[in-house]
Design a protein around this motif. Structure first.
Motif, mmCIF file in Angstrom:
data_model
loop_
_atom_site.group_PDB
_atom_site.id
_atom_site.type_symbol
_atom_site.label_atom_id
_atom_site.label_comp_id
_atom_site.label_asym_id
_atom_site.label_seq_id
_atom_site.Cartn_x
_atom_site.Cartn_y
_atom_site.Cartn_z
ATOM 1 N N GLY A 73 -30.444 39.977 6.809
ATOM 2 C CA GLY A 73 -29.639 40.542 5.798
ATOM 3 C C GLY A 73 -30.240 41.224 4.933
ATOM 4 O O GLY A 73 -29.585 42.410 4.563
ATOM 5 N N TRP A 74 -31.409 41.412 4.559
ATOM 6 C CA TRP A 74 -32.070 42.513 3.721
ATOM 7 C C TRP A 74 -32.263 43.542 4.517
ATOM 8 O O TRP A 74 -32.254 44.787 4.308
ATOM 9 N N GLN A 75 -32.601 43.555 5.949
ATOM 10 C CA GLN A 75 -33.012 44.675 6.870
ATOM 11 C C GLN A 75 -31.452 45.497 7.059
ATOM 12 O O GLN A 75 -31.341 46.624 7.030
ATOM 13 N N LEU A 76 -30.291 44.500 7.144
ATOM 14 C CA LEU A 76 -29.113 45.317 7.337
ATOM 15 C C LEU A 76 -28.825 45.983 5.820
ATOM 16 O O LEU A 76 -28.294 47.182 6.170
ATOM 17 N N LEU A 77 -28.872 45.398 4.573
ATOM 18 C CA LEU A 77 -28.829 46.405 3.368
ATOM 19 C C LEU A 77 -29.559 47.409 3.227
ATOM 20 O O LEU A 77 -28.900 48.622 3.031
ATOM 21 N N ARG A 78 -30.708 47.194 3.810
ATOM 22 C CA ARG A 78 -31.616 48.622 3.813
ATOM 23 C C ARG A 78 -31.054 49.704 4.531
ATOM 24 O O ARG A 78 -31.119 50.663 4.207
ATOM 25 N N GLY A 79 -30.777 49.204 5.721
ATOM 26 C CA GLY A 79 -30.220 50.245 6.819
ATOM 27 C C GLY A 79 -29.021 50.907 6.205
ATOM 28 O O GLY A 79 -28.907 51.980 6.401
ATOM 29 N N ALA A 80 -28.119 49.936 5.648
ATOM 30 C CA ALA A 80 -26.770 50.489 5.350
ATOM 31 C C ALA A 80 -27.070 51.518 4.214
ATOM 32 O O ALA A 80 -26.425 52.689 4.052
ATOM 33 N N MET A 82 -29.764 53.490 3.531
ATOM 34 C CA MET A 82 -30.259 54.623 4.513
ATOM 35 C C MET A 82 -29.240 55.422 5.296
ATOM 36 O O MET A 82 -29.053 56.740 5.000
ATOM 37 N N VAL A 83 -28.367 54.794 5.677
ATOM 38 C CA VAL A 83 -27.161 55.280 6.442
ATOM 39 C C VAL A 83 -26.366 56.278 5.511
ATOM 40 O O VAL A 83 -25.901 57.196 5.583
ATOM 41 N N THR A 84 -25.925 55.538 4.308
ATOM 42 C CA THR A 84 -25.375 56.062 3.171
ATOM 43 C C THR A 84 -25.909 57.302 2.526
ATOM 44 O O THR A 84 -25.371 58.237 2.390
ATOM 45 N N SER A 85 -27.266 57.014 2.351
ATOM 46 C CA SER A 85 -28.221 58.206 1.919
ATOM 47 C C SER A 85 -28.103 59.337 2.732
ATOM 48 O O SER A 85 -27.855 60.635 2.387
ATOM 49 N N GLY A 86 -28.239 59.293 4.167
ATOM 50 C CA GLY A 86 -28.091 60.332 5.000
ATOM 51 C C GLY A 86 -26.864 61.141 5.021
ATOM 52 O O GLY A 86 -26.668 62.331 5.309
ATOM 53 N N THR A 87 -25.714 60.300 5.018
ATOM 54 C CA THR A 87 -24.346 60.774 5.037
ATOM 55 C C THR A 87 -24.350 61.683 3.861
ATOM 56 O O THR A 87 -23.727 62.842 4.007
ATOM 57 N N ILE A 88 -24.559 61.239 2.634
ATOM 58 C CA ILE A 88 -24.266 61.836 1.357
ATOM 59 C C ILE A 88 -25.025 63.174 1.304
ATOM 60 O O ILE A 88 -24.797 64.239 1.272
ATOM 61 N N ALA A 89 -26.533 62.944 1.806
ATOM 62 C CA ALA A 89 -27.531 64.018 1.887
ATOM 63 C C ALA A 89 -26.828 65.296 2.668
ATOM 64 O O ALA A 89 -26.916 66.378 2.272
ATOM 65 N N TYR A 190 -35.828 48.510 12.159
ATOM 66 C CA TYR A 190 -34.566 48.145 11.862
ATOM 67 C C TYR A 190 -33.522 48.993 11.161
ATOM 68 O O TYR A 190 -32.307 48.966 11.325
ATOM 69 N N THR A 191 -34.218 49.738 10.112
ATOM 70 C CA THR A 191 -33.349 50.830 9.435
ATOM 71 C C THR A 191 -32.962 51.833 10.651
ATOM 72 O O THR A 191 -31.534 52.316 10.460
ATOM 73 N N GLY A 192 -33.631 52.403 11.512
ATOM 74 C CA GLY A 192 -33.003 53.506 12.466
ATOM 75 C C GLY A 192 -31.882 52.656 13.302
ATOM 76 O O GLY A 192 -30.888 53.343 13.553
ATOM 77 N N LEU A 193 -32.150 51.470 13.659
ATOM 78 C CA LEU A 193 -31.148 50.628 14.567
ATOM 79 C C LEU A 193 -29.629 50.311 13.768
ATOM 80 O O LEU A 193 -28.864 50.690 14.360
#
Length: 290
Positions: A73-80, A82-89, A190-193
């Motif tokens: 669950g924490w892996q999913l949150l951390r990955g989400a 990161m995805v949000t961060s990359g998109t906004i950036a 898992y962040t990349g995945l």
């Protein structure tokens, strides 16, 4: 006296500085292809490369343990995050020069301190609040409308870096919680995945043909720079404490400003330099106060 837990602090600092160069190149490349490549398509390709690189670099030494996690669950949150961060950036870099964008992101350590108060129940001193206010003022100076650069004046997206600061702060807080039980390499994988899965789901609605193979290569480089930068940071934190490494993260401002000048011919004006200096001053003092 050398801390026995960190026998090679100088190497840790060097790796961290190298990581900041990778992150600056990632942001510069994102700005170069922004507006040409759809955002979710760029996210998908970036995380596809990052996931593949992570597996290739870490699987030989870690084997199947790379895929074992105690906190999905924490892996999913951390990955989400990161995805949000990359998109906004990616979106922000279409409106904010890369050097100024990077300077604003240097507010993250101060934002972590602020968020630690409600989330981790840590006390925040009056001096720290003053430094946060000073850093925020510096960010507003940096993102003020500059008609020479953006003929349309103040665009709402120019405030996206401030949103990104708090998302990255949340990401760092989640990371600090997870490293107590999770392997850093597994977290990176898992962040990349997670980013790859989110990008794949959105791909049918964001796919667009790219005009040249050079564009494919540049978006692929985003994944290379992102993956390599995070890997170098993992190695840096194994060799030097965070308190020693953090001040050197400001090297990213210099790398990003240099890249912005070389690639886009952008030279910061006097007000921008003042804003960047104020952010760096408040951020650096904030690290010492903590």
């Amino acid at each position: 006296m050398t801390d026995p837990r960190y026998p090679h602090p100088a190497l840790g600092i060097a790796l961290a500085v190298a990581a900041t160069a990778c992150f600056a190149l990632l942001d510069t490349t994102s700005q170069y292809v922004g507006g040409v490549v759809p955002v979710m398509m760029a996210v998908w390709l970036r995380f596809m490369v990052q996931t593949g690189m992570t597996a290739a670099m870490l699987y030989p030494s870690q084997g199947r343990s790379l895929f074992i996690t105690k906190a999905p669950g924490w892996q999913l949150l951390r990955g989400a995050l990161m995805v949000t961060s990359g998109t906004i950036a990616y979106l922000a870099l279409q409106h904010v020069p890369v050097g100024e964008f990077t300077a604003i992101l240097m507010l993250v350590p101060l934002a972590i301190t602020v968020l630690a108060a409600p989330l981790l129940r840590e006390r925040v001193s009056a001096l720290t609040w003053a430094l946060v206010a000073g850093g925020f003022i510096g960010a507003l100076i940096v993102i003020r409308p500059k008609t020479a650069d953006f003929a349309g004046g103040l665009h709402g997206a120019m405030f996206l870096p401030l949103v990104l600061v708090f998302i990255n702060a949340l990401y760092q807080i989640v990371t600090s919680k997870m490293v107590k039980t999770e392997d850093p390499g597994t977290m990176h994988f898992y962040t990349g995945l997670t980013g790859l899965v989110f990008g794949t789901v959105a791909l049918p609605w964001s796919w667009a043909p790219m005009a040249t193979w050079e564009l494919w290569g540049l978006v692929g480089l985003m994944g290379v720079f992102g993956s390599l930068g995070h890997y170098l940071m993992i190695q840096a934190y194994h060799r030097a404490p965070a308190s020693l490494i953090t001040p050197y993260m400001y090297a990213q401002i210099a790398f990003a400003t240099l890249a912005g000048w070389v690639v886009f011919g952008h030279t910061p004006d006097g007000w921008t330099v003042l804003g960047v200096a104020l952010i760096a001053l408040c951020g650096g003092l904030g690290v010492r106060v903590r």
